[in-house]
Scaffold this motif. Structure first.
Motif, PDB file in Angstrom:
ATOM      1  N   LEU A 363       0.833  -1.201   0.000  1.00 57.72           N
ATOM      2  CA  LEU A 363       0.000   0.000   0.000  1.00 57.72           C
ATOM      3  C   LEU A 363       0.869   1.253   0.000  1.00 57.72           C
ATOM      4  N   TYR A 364       1.915   1.268   0.815  1.00 58.17           N
ATOM      5  CA  TYR A 364       2.803   2.431   0.911  1.00 58.17           C
ATOM      6  C   TYR A 364       3.416   2.752  -0.454  1.00 58.17           C
ATOM      7  N   ASN A 365       3.972   1.743  -1.095  1.00 56.52           N
ATOM      8  CA  ASN A 365       4.597   1.965  -2.402  1.00 56.52           C
ATOM      9  C   ASN A 365       3.579   2.427  -3.439  1.00 56.52           C
ATOM     10  N   MET A 366       2.371   1.895  -3.359  1.00 54.32           N
ATOM     11  CA  MET A 366       1.320   2.316  -4.285  1.00 54.32           C
ATOM     12  C   MET A 366       0.975   3.792  -4.079  1.00 54.32           C
ATOM     13  N   LEU A 367       0.901   4.222  -2.815  1.00 51.92           N
ATOM     14  CA  LEU A 367       0.475   5.596  -2.528  1.00 51.92           C
ATOM     15  C   LEU A 367       1.547   6.619  -2.891  1.00 51.92           C
ATOM     16  N   ILE A 368       2.798   6.365  -2.511  1.00 56.37           N
ATOM     17  CA  ILE A 368       3.826   7.377  -2.764  1.00 56.37           C
ATOM     18  C   ILE A 368       4.158   7.490  -4.244  1.00 56.37           C
ATOM     19  N   ASN A 369       3.777   6.484  -5.024  1.00 56.18           N
ATOM     20  CA  ASN A 369       4.018   6.537  -6.472  1.00 56.18           C
ATOM     21  C   ASN A 369       2.759   6.850  -7.268  1.00 56.18           C
ATOM     22  N   ASN A 370       1.686   7.227  -6.554  1.00 61.13           N
ATOM     23  CA  ASN A 370       0.434   7.530  -7.235  1.00 61.13           C
ATOM     24  C   ASN A 370       0.438   8.994  -7.672  1.00 61.13           C
ATOM     25  N   THR A 371       0.403   9.227  -8.974  1.00 68.40           N
ATOM     26  CA  THR A 371       0.512  10.581  -9.519  1.00 68.40           C
ATOM     27  C   THR A 371      -0.623  11.470  -9.052  1.00 68.40           C
ATOM     28  N   ILE A 372      -1.844  10.932  -8.999  1.00 68.29           N
ATOM     29  CA  ILE A 372      -3.007  11.725  -8.601  1.00 68.29           C
ATOM     30  C   ILE A 372      -2.839  12.218  -7.164  1.00 68.29           C
ATOM     31  N   LEU A 373      -2.488  11.296  -6.263  1.00 72.97           N
ATOM     32  CA  LEU A 373      -2.348  11.663  -4.850  1.00 72.97           C
ATOM     33  C   LEU A 373      -1.256  12.709  -4.667  1.00 72.97           C
ATOM     34  N   VAL A 374      -0.125  12.509  -5.314  1.00 71.00           N
ATOM     35  CA  VAL A 374       0.995  13.441  -5.145  1.00 71.00           C
ATOM     36  C   VAL A 374       0.655  14.821  -5.691  1.00 71.00           C
ATOM     37  N   LYS A 375       0.081  14.873  -6.897  1.00 69.33           N
ATOM     38  CA  LYS A 375      -0.207  16.169  -7.514  1.00 69.33           C
ATOM     39  C   LYS A 375      -1.288  16.939  -6.764  1.00 69.33           C
ATOM     40  N   ARG A 376      -2.228  16.225  -6.149  1.00 69.30           N
ATOM     41  CA  ARG A 376      -3.328  16.907  -5.454  1.00 69.30           C
ATOM     42  C   ARG A 376      -2.964  17.308  -4.024  1.00 69.30           C
ATOM     43  N   THR A 377      -1.786  16.934  -3.562  1.00 68.11           N
ATOM     44  CA  THR A 377      -1.379  17.288  -2.205  1.00 68.11           C
ATOM     45  C   THR A 377      -0.105  18.128  -2.159  1.00 68.11           C
ATOM     46  N   ARG A 378       0.727  18.040  -3.183  1.00 70.61           N
ATOM     47  CA  ARG A 378       1.982  18.800  -3.177  1.00 70.61           C
ATOM     48  C   ARG A 378       1.703  20.297  -3.346  1.00 70.61           C
ATOM     49  N   GLY A 379       2.251  21.117  -2.454  1.00 69.66           N
ATOM     50  CA  GLY A 379       2.084  22.562  -2.530  1.00 69.66           C
ATOM     51  C   GLY A 379       0.730  23.069  -2.093  1.00 69.66           C
ATOM     52  N   VAL A 380      -0.118  22.181  -1.545  1.00 69.02           N
ATOM     53  CA  VAL A 380      -1.478  22.546  -1.124  1.00 69.02           C
ATOM     54  C   VAL A 380      -1.508  22.705   0.397  1.00 69.02           C
ATOM     55  N   GLY A 381      -2.175  23.767   0.862  1.00 72.10           N
ATOM     56  CA  GLY A 381      -2.348  23.972   2.305  1.00 72.10           C
ATOM     57  C   GLY A 381      -1.044  24.121   3.051  1.00 72.10           C
ATOM     58  N   VAL A 382      -0.135  24.878   2.514  1.00 72.92           N
ATOM     59  CA  VAL A 382       1.206  24.992   3.104  1.00 72.92           C
ATOM     60  C   VAL A 382       1.142  25.740   4.440  1.00 72.92           C
ATOM     61  N   LEU A 383       1.719  25.129   5.471  1.00 76.82           N
ATOM     62  CA  LEU A 383       1.863  25.758   6.781  1.00 76.82           C
ATOM     63  C   LEU A 383       3.346  26.051   6.984  1.00 76.82           C
ATOM     64  N   PRO A 384       3.770  27.313   6.855  1.00 72.15           N
ATOM     65  CA  PRO A 384       5.192  27.632   7.056  1.00 72.15           C
ATOM     66  C   PRO A 384       5.643  27.313   8.479  1.00 72.15           C
ATOM     67  N   ARG A 385       6.897  27.018   8.631  1.00 76.56           N
ATOM     68  CA  ARG A 385       7.460  26.635   9.925  1.00 76.56           C
ATOM     69  C   ARG A 385       7.209  27.707  10.986  1.00 76.56           C
ATOM     70  N   GLU A 386       7.352  28.990  10.610  1.00 79.38           N
ATOM     71  CA  GLU A 386       7.171  30.074  11.573  1.00 79.38           C
ATOM     72  C   GLU A 386       5.741  30.108  12.106  1.00 79.38           C
ATOM     73  N   LYS A 387       4.768  29.894  11.207  1.00 76.88           N
ATOM     74  CA  LYS A 387       3.376  29.881  11.661  1.00 76.88           C
ATOM     75  C   LYS A 387       3.098  28.643  12.507  1.00 76.88           C
ATOM     76  N   ALA A 388       3.697  27.529  12.155  1.00 77.27           N
ATOM     77  CA  ALA A 388       3.514  26.318  12.949  1.00 77.27           C
ATOM     78  C   ALA A 388       3.982  26.536  14.382  1.00 77.27           C
ATOM     79  N   ILE A 389       5.073  27.284  14.550  1.00 77.53           N
ATOM     80  CA  ILE A 389       5.576  27.589  15.894  1.00 77.53           C
ATOM     81  C   ILE A 389       4.601  28.495  16.637  1.00 77.53           C
ATOM     82  N   SER A 390       4.140  29.554  15.981  1.00 77.85           N
ATOM     83  CA  SER A 390       3.249  30.514  16.634  1.00 77.85           C
ATOM     84  C   SER A 390       1.924  29.877  17.028  1.00 77.85           C
ATOM     85  N   TYR A 391       1.407  28.999  16.175  1.00 70.13           N
ATOM     86  CA  TYR A 391       0.118  28.362  16.469  1.00 70.13           C
ATOM     87  C   TYR A 391       0.264  27.151  17.389  1.00 70.13           C
ATOM     88  N   GLY A 392       1.497  26.769  17.704  1.00 69.22           N
ATOM     89  CA  GLY A 392       1.716  25.687  18.664  1.00 69.22           C
ATOM     90  C   GLY A 392       1.261  24.333  18.171  1.00 69.22           C
TER      91      GLY A 392
END
Length: 470
Positions: A363-392
């Motif tokens: 399952l892991y190998n299938m998911l990380i090599n799935n083009t649809i899953l990768v393209k629909r999640t890469r660069g989406v909903g980005v939480l920068p490190r600085e905001k992650a710290i501030s929001y705890g």
């Protein structure tokens, strides 16, 4: 705004760090109390809270864990707030406590400095009636909007069984904090399969981009804390605590019994500690596989959804073999655990882990090599490190935003101090990074279960618990 993490102290010992904190807070605090070896409480006047918070959050690997309100009328005849700041690389919690008179329950807001305070301040405002000067968002958070403004259910004078009003009197519409005409508004929830409880979202959308969002939860708020305080015994509470969440319930029960054991000075047997870690890792796998399956479904990859939940059935069955229940295990009580893990069940657990690992690798190998899953999640909903710290943020969201924190390593409990595991961390902060963290953590949990079963100490599963002090 706080300059987060500008002072690098992650390599200092706990003792060295406490010496620095003592010096930094001199003149700002009035007293100090050390209830445990990793928890120090400083006392301060309320007007000093922002300055103290600013100083502490400059240290690296700190986060505002919670602002804990309390009604201390029987001890101090006042309300209290304790700002608990975690120092994750020293296994240390610093509490800043201030007292507020009932006739003037007001504290300065620190939300503009530390975004994590926004939730905590609104929660304390609802439940204890504490006002925060400077808090801009004064909508109710936990309580429904029709709840009377002068009724605060966590105060000691509010009985757990007191009805406030008849729900049939009618519910007003949800009041949005922002009305925007430049975007489309989409209502999401409160009922949807990706919500683990009823949650309403208002999504502000331009084209296919979500530019803003509002959250309204607590539609099923039941006041479990008040019931526990007013009606239940110490060992009844773990069973209701486990029902707070249908996915991660055992963590709630474990947190509660560990708090009582720490306060009462109860050392539980080693075998009980290991069994707790075993059940926590079983629950983690169950939770991660559920999350992965739902993520696949909403991304349009139902094969991943079905395979993830097929694999999840093995761990659910193992939980039933070990505890009698697929969920709500009912294992935790103050002083240890209720059931032992015996020989034939250990063998069943070992076989189950082998079966899951074999299925999950595919399952892991299938998911990380799935083009649809990768393209629909890469660069989406980005939480920068600085905001992650501030929001705890914590957990997979924090680790997906580049924060190398994990409470099992940084503040080890149960048997985790004696176990070895890696903490997956990705720096991108997008949905793909968070997904990869969860995918990797399943392997770590499988390894942990094997270690626990291999090292499981002999001996009792319950400590002798005498009277617990009130």
């Amino acid at each position: 705004m706080v300059n987060f993490w500008i002072r690098k102290v992650e390599d200092l010992s706990k003792e060295e760090l406490l010496e620095i904190i003592d010096r930094e807070l001199k003149g700002l605090v009035t007293d100090k109390y050390v209830p445990t070896n990793n928890f120090v409480i400083y006392f301060a006047e309320r007007e000093k809270i922002p300055a103290i918070t600013e100083k502490l959050m400059e240290f690296s690997y700190t986060r505002l864990s919670v602002i804990a309100g309390n009604d201390e009328r029987y001890y101090m005849n006042k309300l209290s707030l304790t700002y608990i700041i975690a120092f994750d690389k020293q296994d240390l919690y610093i509490g800043i406590r201030t007292y507020l008179p009932f006739y003037d329950p007001v504290a300065p807001s620190i939300t503009d400095m530390v975004k994590a305070a926004w939730w905590n301040e609104r929660e304390n405002r609802d439940l204890f009636g504490i006002e925060f000067s400077g808090l801009k968002d004064k909508r109710k958070l936990v309580l429904p909007e029709y709840w009377p403004d002068n009724v605060h259910p966590w105060r000691k004078d509010y009985p757990y069984n007191k009805p406030v009003m008849d729900w049939r009197e009618g519910l007003p519409d949800y009041t949005p904090v922002r009305e925007r005409k430049d975007v489309d508004v989409i209502g999401f929830g409160p009922y949807h399969m990706v919500n683990d409880e009823p949650i309403h979202w208002r999504l502000y959308v331009k084209g296919e981009v979500i530019v803003d969002a509002e959250h309204r939860g607590f539609h099923n708020w039941r006041g479990i804390e008040k019931i526990a305080e007013g009606r239940l015994t110490y060992n009844q509470i773990p069973f209701i605590a486990e029902r707070i969440c249908g996915i991660c319930g055992f963590t709630h029960a474990t947190a509660y019994v560990q708090a009582i054991e720490s306060l009462a000075g109860i050392d539980i047997p080693d075998r009980a500690r290991y069994i707790r870690s075993l059940m926590l890792e079983i629950e983690r796998i169950e939770s991660h596989l559920l999350w992965i399956g739902i993520a696949c479904h909403i991304l349009g990859f139902d094969t991943g959804f079905m395979l993830s939940w097929k694999t999840r059935e093995h761990i659910m069955h193992l939980a039933e073999v070990l505890t009698g229940n697929r969920k709500t295990y009912g294992m935790d009580i103050v002083g240890g655990v209720r059931r032992d893990v015996l020989g034939d069940r250990i063998n069943k657990a070992i076989d189950t882990v082998k079966k899951i690992r074999a299925e999950y690798k595919e399952l892991y190998n299938m998911l990380i090599n799935n083009t649809i899953l990768v393209k629909r999640t890469r660069g989406v909903g980005v939480l920068p490190r600085e905001k992650a710290i501030s929001y705890g943020v914590v957990g997979p969201v924090a680790r997906g935003a580049g924060l190398d924190i994990d409470v099992r390593k940084d503040h080890p409990y149960a048997a985790y101090k004696e176990l070895s595991f890696n903490v997956p961390v990705y720096s991108e902060g997008d949905v793909l990074a968070i997904t990869l963290v969860r995918l990797d953590e399943v392997f770590e949990s499988l390894d942990l279960i094997e270690q626990i079963l291999d090292k499981l100490p002999k001996g009792p599963i319950m400590a002798e618990v005498k009277e617990i002090p009130a």
